[in-house]
Design a protein around this motif. Sequence first.
Motif, PDB file in Angstrom:
ATOM      1  N   GLY A   1       0.775  -1.393   0.028  1.00 10.93           N
ATOM      2  CA  GLY A   1       0.196   0.047  -0.099  1.00 10.93           C
ATOM      3  C   GLY A   1       0.840   1.292   0.112  1.00 10.93           C
ATOM      4  N   PHE A   2       2.045   1.092  -0.177  1.00  9.79           N
ATOM      5  CA  PHE A   2       2.916   2.183  -0.119  1.00  9.79           C
ATOM      6  C   PHE A   2       3.335   2.683  -1.582  1.00  9.79           C
ATOM      7  N   VAL A   3       2.270   3.291  -2.091  1.00 12.40           N
ATOM      8  CA  VAL A   3       1.961   3.764  -3.494  1.00 12.40           C
ATOM      9  C   VAL A   3       1.168   5.000  -3.472  1.00 12.40           C
ATOM     10  N   ALA A   4       1.327   5.618  -4.123  1.00 12.33           N
ATOM     11  CA  ALA A   4       0.521   7.056  -4.625  1.00 12.33           C
ATOM     12  C   ALA A   4      -0.729   6.685  -5.423  1.00 12.33           C
ATOM     13  N   PRO A   5      -1.771   7.085  -5.344  1.00 12.94           N
ATOM     14  CA  PRO A   5      -2.966   6.524  -6.251  1.00 12.94           C
ATOM     15  C   PRO A   5      -2.450   7.419  -7.338  1.00 12.94           C
ATOM     16  N   LEU A   6      -2.834   7.114  -8.539  1.00 17.67           N
ATOM     17  CA  LEU A   6      -2.738   7.932  -9.847  1.00 17.67           C
ATOM     18  C   LEU A   6      -3.388   9.124  -9.825  1.00 17.67           C
ATOM     19  N   THR A   7      -2.864  10.127 -10.463  1.00 17.87           N
ATOM     20  CA  THR A   7      -3.498  11.440 -10.439  1.00 17.87           C
ATOM     21  C   THR A   7      -4.453  11.386 -11.745  1.00 17.87           C
ATOM     22  N   VAL A   8      -5.175  12.701 -11.657  1.00 19.07           N
ATOM     23  CA  VAL A   8      -6.188  12.802 -12.793  1.00 19.07           C
ATOM     24  C   VAL A   8      -5.497  12.755 -14.021  1.00 19.07           C
TER      25      VAL A   8
ATOM     26  N   HIS B   1       1.864   0.071 -11.780  1.00 19.44           N
ATOM     27  CA  HIS B   1       2.479  -0.746 -12.655  1.00 19.44           C
ATOM     28  C   HIS B   1       2.374  -0.737 -14.125  1.00 19.44           C
ATOM     29  N   SER B   2       1.008  -1.030 -14.354  1.00 19.86           N
ATOM     30  CA  SER B   2       0.593  -1.240 -15.534  1.00 19.86           C
ATOM     31  C   SER B   2       0.699   0.150 -16.502  1.00 19.86           C
ATOM     32  N   LEU B   3       0.582   1.051 -15.578  1.00 14.21           N
ATOM     33  CA  LEU B   3       0.562   2.531 -16.380  1.00 14.21           C
ATOM     34  C   LEU B   3       2.184   2.738 -16.937  1.00 14.21           C
ATOM     35  N   ARG B   4       3.013   2.173 -15.913  1.00 11.69           N
ATOM     36  CA  ARG B   4       4.551   2.560 -16.185  1.00 11.69           C
ATOM     37  C   ARG B   4       4.862   1.546 -17.438  1.00 11.69           C
ATOM     38  N   VAL B   5       4.237   0.422 -17.339  1.00 15.53           N
ATOM     39  CA  VAL B   5       4.485  -0.444 -18.510  1.00 15.53           C
ATOM     40  C   VAL B   5       4.047   0.284 -19.894  1.00 15.53           C
ATOM     41  N   CYS B   6       3.125   0.765 -19.840  1.00 12.74           N
ATOM     42  CA  CYS B   6       2.286   1.480 -21.057  1.00 12.74           C
ATOM     43  C   CYS B   6       3.468   2.602 -21.274  1.00 12.74           C
ATOM     44  N   GLN B   7       3.544   3.250 -20.555  1.00 13.98           N
ATOM     45  CA  GLN B   7       4.591   4.613 -20.715  1.00 13.98           C
ATOM     46  C   GLN B   7       5.995   4.246 -21.314  1.00 13.98           C
TER      47      GLN B   7
ATOM     48  N   MET C   1      -1.507  -2.855 -28.298  1.00 17.37           N
ATOM     49  CA  MET C   1      -0.320  -3.149 -27.358  1.00 17.37           C
ATOM     50  C   MET C   1      -0.435  -2.247 -25.886  1.00 17.37           C
ATOM     51  N   LEU C   2      -0.810  -0.961 -26.334  1.00 12.08           N
ATOM     52  CA  LEU C   2      -0.852   0.012 -25.107  1.00 12.08           C
ATOM     53  C   LEU C   2      -2.002  -0.368 -24.131  1.00 12.08           C
ATOM     54  N   ALA C   3      -3.115  -0.745 -24.984  1.00 10.59           N
ATOM     55  CA  ALA C   3      -4.276  -1.113 -24.132  1.00 10.59           C
ATOM     56  C   ALA C   3      -3.789  -2.479 -23.385  1.00 10.59           C
ATOM     57  N   ALA C   4      -3.218  -3.241 -23.895  1.00  8.13           N
ATOM     58  CA  ALA C   4      -3.025  -4.655 -23.454  1.00  8.13           C
ATOM     59  C   ALA C   4      -1.968  -4.302 -22.063  1.00  8.13           C
ATOM     60  N   ALA C   5      -0.935  -3.418 -22.311  1.00  9.55           N
ATOM     61  CA  ALA C   5      -0.127  -3.030 -21.507  1.00  9.55           C
ATOM     62  C   ALA C   5      -1.318  -2.691 -19.945  1.00  9.55           C
ATOM     63  N   LEU C   6      -2.035  -1.733 -20.109  1.00 12.59           N
ATOM     64  CA  LEU C   6      -2.884  -1.448 -18.957  1.00 12.59           C
ATOM     65  C   LEU C   6      -3.603  -2.595 -18.332  1.00 12.59           C
ATOM     66  N   LEU C   7      -3.836  -3.361 -19.151  1.00 11.24           N
ATOM     67  CA  LEU C   7      -4.734  -4.479 -18.460  1.00 11.24           C
ATOM     68  C   LEU C   7      -4.123  -5.877 -18.644  1.00 11.24           C
TER      69      LEU C   7
ATOM     70  N   HIS D   1       6.058  -8.324 -22.874  1.00  9.72           N
ATOM     71  CA  HIS D   1       6.895  -9.304 -21.974  1.00  9.72           C
ATOM     72  C   HIS D   1       8.276  -8.442 -21.559  1.00  9.72           C
ATOM     73  N   ALA D   2       9.008  -8.066 -22.565  1.00  6.97           N
ATOM     74  CA  ALA D   2      10.298  -7.488 -21.827  1.00  6.97           C
ATOM     75  C   ALA D   2      10.212  -6.310 -21.031  1.00  6.97           C
ATOM     76  N   VAL D   3       9.348  -5.321 -21.537  1.00  9.45           N
ATOM     77  CA  VAL D   3       9.133  -4.023 -20.667  1.00  9.45           C
ATOM     78  C   VAL D   3       8.280  -4.488 -19.152  1.00  9.45           C
ATOM     79  N   ASP D   4       7.416  -5.647 -19.351  1.00  6.21           N
ATOM     80  CA  ASP D   4       6.860  -5.961 -17.954  1.00  6.21           C
ATOM     81  C   ASP D   4       8.114  -6.436 -17.129  1.00  6.21           C
ATOM     82  N   ASP D   5       9.175  -7.172 -17.847  1.00  3.30           N
ATOM     83  CA  ASP D   5       9.622  -7.889 -16.762  1.00  3.30           C
ATOM     84  C   ASP D   5      10.907  -6.811 -16.213  1.00  3.30           C
ATOM     85  N   GLU D   6      11.218  -5.726 -16.904  1.00  8.89           N
ATOM     86  CA  GLU D   6      12.001  -4.724 -16.266  1.00  8.89           C
ATOM     87  C   GLU D   6      11.142  -3.682 -15.548  1.00  8.89           C
ATOM     88  N   SER D   7       9.725  -3.801 -15.297  1.00 11.71           N
ATOM     89  CA  SER D   7       9.258  -2.765 -14.748  1.00 11.71           C
ATOM     90  C   SER D   7       8.700  -3.200 -13.392  1.00 11.71           C
TER      91      SER D   7
END
Length: 179
Positions: free
Chosen positions: A22-29, A57-63, A75-81, A173-179
């Motif tokens: 739980g030590f994570v900031a909520p996403l901003t608007v 995590h999912s937003l970081r992968v997308c970014q 691909m970017l929608a899949a990253a988010l979900l 997969h590659a980005v998820d592994d490093e994120s």
Amino acid sequence: MKIQQALDTTLYRLRQTKQQLGFVAPLTVKEYQEVARWLPSSAFALFHTMTLADQRHSLRVCQRLQERGCTEQDMLAAALLHDVGKAQGRVPFWTRPAIVIGKRCAPDLLRSLALPPDRCKKERLPQWRLSLSYAWWHADVGADLAEQAGLSQRAVLYIRTHHQPNGPAAELHAVDDES
């Protein structure tokens, strides 16, 4: 080199643990607007079923995919979900380290304990085994949820295969592994 790699992996897992506690900031608007940019409105609610740590995590992968030059909507929608199969309590916190350790130390045992989702529905499993099964099969569960939420067949395929290093979603997969 191996010592540095082990240290990096340990630090990465400790950061994950901190976030899952739980030590994570909520996403901003603004960050939620980024999510809405890539997900159809029918799937935006699905994104909200994930923990804040998994959303971040999912937003970081997308970014990171975008930083690598990816502009493909699916691909970017899949990253988010890609981890939505873990949402709604299907994969509690304790399950995550059990899967990581199990994959390294006892993969055959873990594979035998983790039943596919269709068998989980038919059998009365103890909660610990059901949780391990959902953790192991979260890509398939998430792909089914994404399909029900209206994502394209290509995005669903990316979610289903995001753990395959040489599969259709190899870049995810590659980005998820490093994120």
